[in-house]
Enzyme design. Structure first.
Site, PDB file in Angstrom:
ATOM      1  N   HIS A 111       0.875  -1.182   0.081  1.00  0.00           N
ATOM      2  CA  HIS A 111       0.075   0.043   0.119  1.00  0.00           C
ATOM      3  C   HIS A 111       0.863   1.228  -0.189  1.00  0.00           C
ATOM      4  O   HIS A 111       0.521   2.203  -0.472  1.00  0.00           O
ATOM      5  CB  HIS A 111      -0.893  -0.063   1.353  1.00  0.00           C
ATOM      6  CG  HIS A 111      -2.154  -0.881   0.938  1.00  0.00           C
ATOM      7  ND1 HIS A 111      -2.230  -2.280   1.672  1.00  0.00           N
ATOM      8  CD2 HIS A 111      -3.220  -0.583   0.309  1.00  0.00           C
ATOM      9  CE1 HIS A 111      -3.214  -2.511   1.269  1.00  0.00           C
ATOM     10  NE2 HIS A 111      -4.087  -1.830   0.407  1.00  0.00           N
ATOM     11  N   GLU A 124      -7.843 -11.673 -29.212  1.00  0.00           N
ATOM     12  CA  GLU A 124      -6.486 -11.825 -28.755  1.00  0.00           C
ATOM     13  C   GLU A 124      -5.884 -13.120 -29.209  1.00  0.00           C
ATOM     14  O   GLU A 124      -4.695 -13.665 -28.813  1.00  0.00           O
ATOM     15  CB  GLU A 124      -6.197 -11.678 -27.279  1.00  0.00           C
ATOM     16  CG  GLU A 124      -7.302 -12.328 -26.304  1.00  0.00           C
ATOM     17  CD  GLU A 124      -7.002 -11.988 -24.749  1.00  0.00           C
ATOM     18  OE1 GLU A 124      -6.232 -11.444 -24.471  1.00  0.00           O
ATOM     19  OE2 GLU A 124      -8.152 -12.631 -24.069  1.00  0.00           O
ATOM     20  N   CYS A 130      -6.889  -2.697 -26.307  1.00  0.00           N
ATOM     21  CA  CYS A 130      -6.680  -2.265 -24.688  1.00  0.00           C
ATOM     22  C   CYS A 130      -5.141  -3.216 -24.446  1.00  0.00           C
ATOM     23  O   CYS A 130      -4.839  -3.090 -23.413  1.00  0.00           O
ATOM     24  CB  CYS A 130      -7.629  -3.101 -24.060  1.00  0.00           C
ATOM     25  SG  CYS A 130      -7.821  -4.827 -23.994  1.00  0.00           S
ATOM     26  N   ASP A 182      -1.481 -10.629 -26.132  1.00  0.00           N
ATOM     27  CA  ASP A 182      -1.828 -12.076 -26.308  1.00  0.00           C
ATOM     28  C   ASP A 182      -1.801 -12.308 -27.883  1.00  0.00           C
ATOM     29  O   ASP A 182      -1.307 -13.348 -28.367  1.00  0.00           O
ATOM     30  CB  ASP A 182      -2.834 -12.668 -25.651  1.00  0.00           C
ATOM     31  CG  ASP A 182      -2.655 -13.273 -24.318  1.00  0.00           C
ATOM     32  OD1 ASP A 182      -1.842 -13.655 -24.134  1.00  0.00           O
ATOM     33  OD2 ASP A 182      -3.396 -12.870 -23.372  1.00  0.00           O
TER      34      ASP A 182
END
Ligand code: PEP
Ligand code: MG
Length: 544
Positions: A188, A431, A502, A455
């Protein structure tokens, strides 16, 4: 001048003087106590005080870094109430007749060791949280205050590691950067650094800690992860120039906020951002992305010790949708297998996991998992502008099966009177070369395509994306990949579907012109790339 190398967790450059992070002396002595009940009472009182402090820090974090990141302090408050943690402390006090400080410190060591030995990187990072709350408790027992360090001028904080509460307690106005010897990019603390826009480098190593002293000159390069201690004049002025260029570039890009993604000749494209969890939304908004083009939902599963429930998923999806205030949010269904393995799925070991039992193949084989996720998604659809996307598609029959499950889920929700958005768009990832080649058959079934070039590259070029040795063979601009994208774009549009990209290639500005000429409607990139991409789009002229 000495150089050290760590991992940059926020890209920016800082030049200044070092300040060693000072924390209260955490050495705890073991003392014998006669009155066990009085020791229990001391412990309870300290817990109350710690909770009060945490709630104050939560409020501060809420203002400075937003709710998503402030939540860790709520988690700390819950950890303070954890039965196992409390039982361990009271048992040690009772059975060993020792002081509460010692019982807390011993429990902290045991729990931190347990977390650190877990395989899951997220759980490993929780070791820092348990140490953090225990140090606070010890401070409260000794009535010490865990206040932030006061500094008269802006300094570069150097520490072995920083706990989340220590990071947020730092006075942002007086911190130029921070450098830690240890730490994981999953912690974090790293997440907070990114969100607080503080240049940060972690994992610089112990030698750095031995060499650094209060007031020593230091340069932090959050891009390369390089730390330069006591730089010579030439290096410092070169880095100053790099810093100025960086700030200048960033300020120019800031001016692009609120502007359209439009080329000189008027061609528009949507620029969205990719996220891996609810935490990512802050950066999406800060970088003025038009939506979320890929929410990798498998991270919800990766961060969870067991299958996330429908309710847990619904809460996360709803939060993202509401935070995006009507902007498009495309959530990809579970894409595990290959490099993303999760113990509780009990998947068999495979010879070729990238070509194996993964993503939609798992979902269609285990409909209970798939339907839980789809129910959560459709329920969340009532709270924003959702698109649902399916990974690793290779055939028409897969898409038909998926759509049948979607219809079942919607019918069940309708029957139960649970609201959902009937117009939720459904899309698939392109992909695999198979999906691109039959994209004319797939397009009529869906609202959109999104090309996963990571991919698509690996499957088209037969190059394992995990294998660093293959990098010299990996031509990401290979004509075969570009032709497959172009073919998918033509087929999408011929059947009334839209198409985005994307994968990482979407951020490659040397291809932006080619993508726009193909008619790509949306590019979804990591949040820091949104404005540079907008800049590239606005300089293009497709009429030439
Ligand atoms: C891709 O394959 O390009 C993609 C976006 O998905 P991931 O990187 O998560 O496999
Ligand atoms: Mg992929």
């Amino acid at each position: 001048m000495t150089k050290f190398k760590g991992k940059g967790v926020y890209g920016a450059i800082a030049i200044g003087n070092a300040a060693l992070f000072k924390r209260q002396d955490e050495q705890v002595r073991r003392t014998h106590v006669d009155d066990i009940e009085a020791e229990f009472a001391r412990f309870e009182e300290a817990k109350e005080l710690a909770t009060e402090q945490l709630s104050e820090i939560y409020e501060k974090a809420l203002k400075e870094v937003g709710e998503t990141h402030a939540q860790i302090f709520e988690v700390h408050m819950m950890m303070l109430e954890d039965d196992d943690y409390n039982e361990s402390i009271t048992n040690i006090i009772r059975t060993q007749s020792v002081n509460a400080e010692y019982a807390v410190a011993t429990t902290a060591d045991n729990f931190a060791d347990m977390f650190a030995s877990m395989e899951d990187a997220y759980m490993q990072a929780r070791a820092a949280d348990v140490k953090d709350i225990s140090n606070r408790l010890i401070n409260c027992l000794t009535k010490g205050e865990s206040a932030g360090q006061q500094m008269s001028q802006k300094m570069i904080i150097c520490a072995d590691d920083l706990a989340p509460s220590e990071t947020v307690s730092l006075d942002k106005e007086s911190v130029l950067a921070f450098v830690t010897a240890y730490g994981s990019s999953n912690s974090h603390t790293a997440i907070l650094a990114r969100n607080m826009n503080i240049p940060a480098v972690i994992g610089v190593g112990e030698d750095f800690l031995k060499a650094v002293e209060d007031g020593k000159r230091i340069i932090v390069d959050g891009y390369t992860g390089e730390i330069i201690l006591e730089p010579d004049a030439e290096t410092e002025s070169a880095m100053q120039k790099k810093q100025e260029d960086d700030l200048h570039k960033k300020s120019l890009l800031q001016e692009l906020k609120g502007k359209e993604n439009v080329t000189l000749d008027g061609t528009k494209v949507n620029i969205y951002a990719n996220i891996g969890g609810v935490d990512g939304v802050g950066a999406v908004l800060a970088n003025d992305a038009g939506g979320i083009g890929l929410f990798r939902s498998e991270f919800l599963y990766l961060e969870s010790p067991d299958y996330p429930t429908e309710e847990q998923q619904f809460t996360a999806y709803r939060k993202v949708l509401e935070s995006m205030m009507g902007k498009k949010v495309i959530i990809r269904t579970l894409d595990i297998g290959a490099d993303k393995q999760i113990d509780y799925f009990n998947l068999d070991k495979e010879e070729n996991p990238a070509l194996g039992f993964r993503a939609i193949r798992i979902c269609l084989t285990r409909p209970e998992i798939f339907k839980t996720q789809l129910r959560a998604l459709y329920r969340a659809s009532a709270f924003g502008n959702l698109g649902i996307m399916f990974p690793m598609i290779t055939s028409v029959s897969e898409v038909e099966k998926i759509l049948t499950v979607c219809e079942e889920v919607k019918a069940e929700l309708k029957e139960a009177g649970v609201p959902y958005d009937e117009n939720t768009e459904v899309g698939i990832m392109i992909e695999t070369p198979a999906a691109a080649v039959i994209s004319d058959r797939l397009a009529p079934l869906v609202n959109f395509f999104s090309v996963g070039t990571n991919d698509l590259t690996q499957y088209t070029l037969a190059i394992d994306r995990q294998n660093a040795k293959l990098e010299p063979f990996c031509d990401t601009h290979h004509e075969a990949i570009l032709r497959l994208i172009e073919m998918s774009a033509k087929n999408a549009h011929a059947h009334g579907a839209w198409i985005g990209i994307c994968g990482e290639l979407a951020a490659d500005t040397t291809l932006t012109e080619a993508f726009l000429r193909m008619g790509i409607d949306e590019l979804s990139v990591s949040a820091p790339f949104v404005l540079p991409l907008r800049d590239a789009v606005r300089k293009l002229d497709l009429s030439k």
